[in-house]
Structure formats: C-alpha cells, structure tokens
Design an enzyme around this catalytic site. Structure first.
Site, PDB file in Angstrom:
ATOM      1  N   ASP A 192       0.712  -1.235   0.052  1.00  0.00           N
ATOM      2  CA  ASP A 192       0.193   0.018  -0.030  1.00  0.00           C
ATOM      3  C   ASP A 192       1.004   1.483  -0.031  1.00  0.00           C
ATOM      4  OD1 ASP A 192       1.078  -0.031   2.589  1.00  0.00           O
ATOM      5  OD2 ASP A 192      -0.717   0.815   3.462  1.00  0.00           O
ATOM      6  N   GLU A 193       2.184   0.889  -0.359  1.00  0.00           N
ATOM      7  CA  GLU A 193       3.000   2.327  -0.043  1.00  0.00           C
ATOM      8  C   GLU A 193       4.107   2.322  -1.303  1.00  0.00           C
ATOM      9  OE1 GLU A 193       4.713   1.798   3.806  1.00  0.00           O
ATOM     10  OE2 GLU A 193       6.250   3.531   3.242  1.00  0.00           O
TER      11      GLU A 193
HETATM   12  P1  TTP Z   1       1.098   0.183   6.891  1.00  0.00           P
HETATM   13  O1  TTP Z   1       0.961   1.224   5.948  1.00  0.00           O
HETATM   14  O2  TTP Z   1       2.082   0.230   7.917  1.00  0.00           O
HETATM   15  O3  TTP Z   1      -0.119   0.602   7.990  1.00  0.00           O
HETATM   16  P2  TTP Z   1      -1.722   0.571   7.699  1.00  0.00           P
HETATM   17  O4  TTP Z   1      -1.917   1.057   6.364  1.00  0.00           O
HETATM   18  O5  TTP Z   1      -2.520  -0.589   8.145  1.00  0.00           O
HETATM   19  O6  TTP Z   1      -1.971   1.988   8.499  1.00  0.00           O
HETATM   20  P3  TTP Z   1      -1.566   3.496   8.293  1.00  0.00           P
HETATM   21  O7  TTP Z   1      -0.673   3.567   6.865  1.00  0.00           O
HETATM   22  O8  TTP Z   1      -2.490   4.164   8.172  1.00  0.00           O
HETATM   23  O9  TTP Z   1      -0.869   3.944   9.322  1.00  0.00           O
HETATM   24  O10 TTP Z   1       0.859  -1.321   6.500  1.00  0.00           O
HETATM   25  C1  TTP Z   1       0.225  -1.698   5.330  1.00  0.00           C
HETATM   26  C2  TTP Z   1      -0.530  -3.088   5.660  1.00  0.00           C
HETATM   27  O11 TTP Z   1       0.370  -4.003   5.992  1.00  0.00           O
HETATM   28  C3  TTP Z   1      -1.570  -3.111   6.847  1.00  0.00           C
HETATM   29  O12 TTP Z   1      -2.946  -2.673   6.452  1.00  0.00           O
HETATM   30  C4  TTP Z   1      -1.516  -4.614   7.293  1.00  0.00           C
HETATM   31  C5  TTP Z   1      -0.159  -5.088   6.802  1.00  0.00           C
HETATM   32  N1  TTP Z   1       0.950  -5.022   8.081  1.00  0.00           N
HETATM   33  C6  TTP Z   1       0.925  -6.232   8.653  1.00  0.00           C
HETATM   34  O13 TTP Z   1       0.285  -7.272   8.188  1.00  0.00           O
HETATM   35  N2  TTP Z   1       1.914  -6.310   9.758  1.00  0.00           N
HETATM   36  C7  TTP Z   1       2.522  -5.379  10.351  1.00  0.00           C
HETATM   37  O14 TTP Z   1       3.289  -5.356  11.055  1.00  0.00           O
HETATM   38  C8  TTP Z   1       2.282  -4.021   9.245  1.00  0.00           C
HETATM   39  C9  TTP Z   1       2.992  -2.915  10.036  1.00  0.00           C
HETATM   40  C10 TTP Z   1       1.442  -3.920   8.584  1.00  0.00           C
HETATM   41 MG    MG Z   2      -0.621   2.194   4.953  1.00  0.00          MG
END
Ligand code: TTP
Ligand code: MG
Length: 364
Positions: free
Chosen positions: A115-116
């Site tokens: 997602d990034e």
């Molecule tokens: P992130 O972008 O770190 O988190 P997020 O999108 O849920 O929240 P935000 O960006 O608003 O802070 O991670 C993206 C996805 O990756 C997250 O939805 C679930 C997964 N993930 C895991 O499975 N385990 C983890 O430890 C992390 C950090 C993320």
């Molecule tokens: Mg995210």
C-alpha cells in the site's frame, strides 16, 4: 552549505500510503464494520488463543490496538474489538490496482509495501501538490480508498509528510519550510532511529531535531558510527537517495517468427504454449506477476494486431491458462482463415511477487 545542498535539490517526490489499508478495505466492503473497533486478524476465542493483529482501524487504534500486537492482548486493551480474518488475495488485487495508478504519473516508482510507494514526478510539468491531489483523486475513483501523501524534494521529507496528516491528508514540505520541520521533529521520528538509538539519545539529552542539529558531525560519528552522517544530514533536511526505480521492467514478453506462415489453429496453440512457458519461466526467475496479458499477431502481409486482457488481480503463472486466454483472443481476431508469420505473448502491469502480503499468522 546544507542550505545550498538543500536548495540545489529540485526533485519532486511523493510518498503515498493507504490509510489503515487492510482495515479500510474491510470497512469499505462491509458497511457494518465502519463504526466499530476493527482488528484484522484471527479471533483468539475461535483459534485457541492464537492470532496477531495485521492492522486496526482508527477507532481501535485509539483504544491502543496496533499492528503486530497479539490478538489476546488486543482484546484485553479493547474488549469490544471486532476481528476479521485477512483476505490477502483481495489486498493483493487492490494493491496492483493502486500500483497501476502510480504508473499513470511516472515510471520512476519505488514500491515499499502493498500500500505504499515513493514516486519521483520531477519530469512532470505540473506542480507536485497538484499531482498529489490528482493521485489521491484517481485512487479514490478506482478503489474508494483514502490515502495520505507527502510532497517534498527528498524521500525522507516526503515520507515524514505522508505521516504528518494521517489519515486522508496531504502535507507539502517545500524548501523554505523543510529546515524548521526537521528542527521541531521528535528524535524518534528520524529515519533509522530505533529503540537502541533512542536510548543513546536520551542519555545525550537529545529530544528533537534542534538538539540533533546542535551536535557536530564528529560527535555523531563517535556515538553512531557511519549512521552519524545520516543523522547529521537528516537534521539539515538534506537527503539525496534517489527513488529506486524497481519497476523499470514494464513488460515481460516473447515472440516467435515463422519462416513459413502458419494456417492451422493447432500450430498456433502449440506456438502460444511454447511462448507461455518461456514467459512464465522468465517471470518466475525475476519474481514478477502481471495483470495484463497481450497477444501480438502479424500476418504474412505484415499487418500487426495486438489485443490485451487485463485482470483485476494478477495472472496465475500457468502456461496452460495463458494459452487458453491467448487462443480466445486469437479466435476473436481470426474467426476463420489466417496466415500468421509472428506470434507474441507479453505481460505488462507488472508487480514484484515480494509485495504480496506476508502472513504473520504463519509464524504462530
Ligand atoms: P502500514 O501502511 O504500515 O499500515 P496501515 O496501512 O494499516 O496503516 P497507516 O498506513 O494508516 O498507518 O501497512 C500496510 C498493511 O500491511 C496493513 O494494513 C497491514 C499490513 N501489515 C501487517 O500485516 N503487519 C504489520 O506489522 C504491519 C505494520 C502492516
Ligand atoms: Mg498504510
């Protein structure tokens, strides 16, 4: 000196990150989950106490639930937490939709997670904040998901920007604001500062960028080795690391030309099968997946036709399936007689297999 280096960095970098990704997807697809505290993970009551939270929605985060927390602990801090098991196929499919949108803006993309990503949009004539707004609009239009975007001239500042107004925000950090932004930043928010470094900084009485800025390069090197240089330049809002274009390869394909034109379907099918096997081997070697499969056909009068098929998710790397899809396209183009001199099969809309979700549950 630092000011000069900063000002000479005229790149336009965006950092994009979907808000609470897995949780937001489930809230989008199940409206009854929108206003409850939601944790993506297995319910410990139904799985003998096992389970880890992949992510939580913002309601649950307020109660103290966070990624990588054990499900039992999550339930303790938030007793009414609703658990939804993750659907990795769905997240992967949405991820490839999002990454395809990135390609509408630039080819210089550094994917960081499902997602990034970082996008270098320097070449685009439009102003970076306008591009950020357009990107957010496109993601919303295609997926009905919100994201946060940071806009600046280097990756560190763009990333800090996207974290600054989460969820659903845009933060622009231009040259004239960058130094102040870094001076007020809490020391734990600097890139690479983990628990150990933080402990050292505590002993040194360094709480924020201003305290860090006051330390000499020599001092920083004594305490942190080569990481000292990184910290020194971060405090000065200077960071030249490029957006590492790891999606250079936009397509993987193979073509065959025939000395004598082919006139029968069976030979076409055999040729597609041989091509599919080569393309699959190549994709597997490079650990890639593709969303679009394009068939190219040239006849003996040198007329070339191409036709593609795009899936919402990625294609299984299965030569038999690809051959069937290629034949469907072929039959559509040539329902009757044909005389073919070249056939090609190409995958585009490529993503790397490693951006597939890693299941935390496999560890338990
Ligand atoms: P992130 O972008 O770190 O988190 P997020 O999108 O849920 O929240 P935000 O960006 O608003 O802070 O991670 C993206 C996805 O990756 C997250 O939805 C679930 C997964 N993930 C895991 O499975 N385990 C983890 O430890 C992390 C950090 C993320
Ligand atoms: Mg995210």
């Amino acid at each position: 000196m630092a000011e000069f280096l900063q000002a000479s960095d005229n790149r336009k970098i965006l950092h994009v990150d979907i808000d609470a990704f897995y949780a937001q997807v489930e809230m989008r697809d199940h409206p009854q989950l929108r206003h409850v505290p939601l944790g993506i993970g297995r319910d410990p009551d139904k799985h003998h106490g096992h389970g880890v939270i992949a992510t939580a929605n913002y309601v649950a985060r307020k109660a103290g639930v966070h990624s990588a927390m054990g499900s039992i602990e999550a339930k303790r801090v938030c007793p009414n937490l609703v658990f939804v098991a993750p659907d990795f196929d769905k997240y992967r499919q949405i991820s490839s939709q999002i990454h395809a949108i990135f390609h509408e803006f630039t080819e210089t993309i550094e994917p960081v997670a499902l997602d990034e990503a970082y996008l270098d949009v320097t070449e685009n004539k439009m102003a970076a904040p306008t591009l950020a707004a357009q990107l957010r609009h496109r993601i919303w239009q295609e997926t009905h998901l919100t994201c946060s975007v940071g806009v600046s001239y280097n990756k560190v500042l763009a990333k800090l920007g996207s974290e600054h107004h989460k969820p659903n925000g845009v933060t622009v950090i231009p040259h004239e604001l960058a130094q102040d932004f870094m001076l007020q930043l809490p020391i734990q928010d600097f890139r690479g500062v983990g628990k150990k470094t933080l402990l050292k900084f505590e002993k040194l009485g360094v709480k924020n960028g201003r305290d860090l800025y006051a330390m000499s390069l020599d001092d920083l090197r004594v305490h942190f080795g080569s990481f000292g240089d990184v910290l020194y330049w971060q405090a000065r809002a200077t960071h030249f690391s490029p957006v590492k274009d790891r999606s250079v390869r936009q397509s993987v394909g193979k073509e065959s030309t025939f000395e004598l034109a082919i006139h029968d379907r069976q030979s076409v099918e055999a040729a597609f099968k041989a091509l599919a096997e080569k393309v699959v081997a190549n994709m597997q070697k490079r650990k890639l997946l593709g969303r679009t499969l394009t068939v190219k056909i040239r006849d003996d009068e040198f007329r070339t036709q191409t036709k593609g098929l795009t899936l919402a998710g990625t294609f299984d790397l299965d030569p038999a399936f690809m051959t069937r899809q290629a034949m469907l396209i072929f039959d559509e183009i040539y329902p009757e007689d044909f005389s073919v001199r070249l056939l090609g099969l190409t995958f585009s809309n490529i993503i790397e297999q490693k951006y597939e979700a890693v299941s935390l549950f496999e560890q338990f």
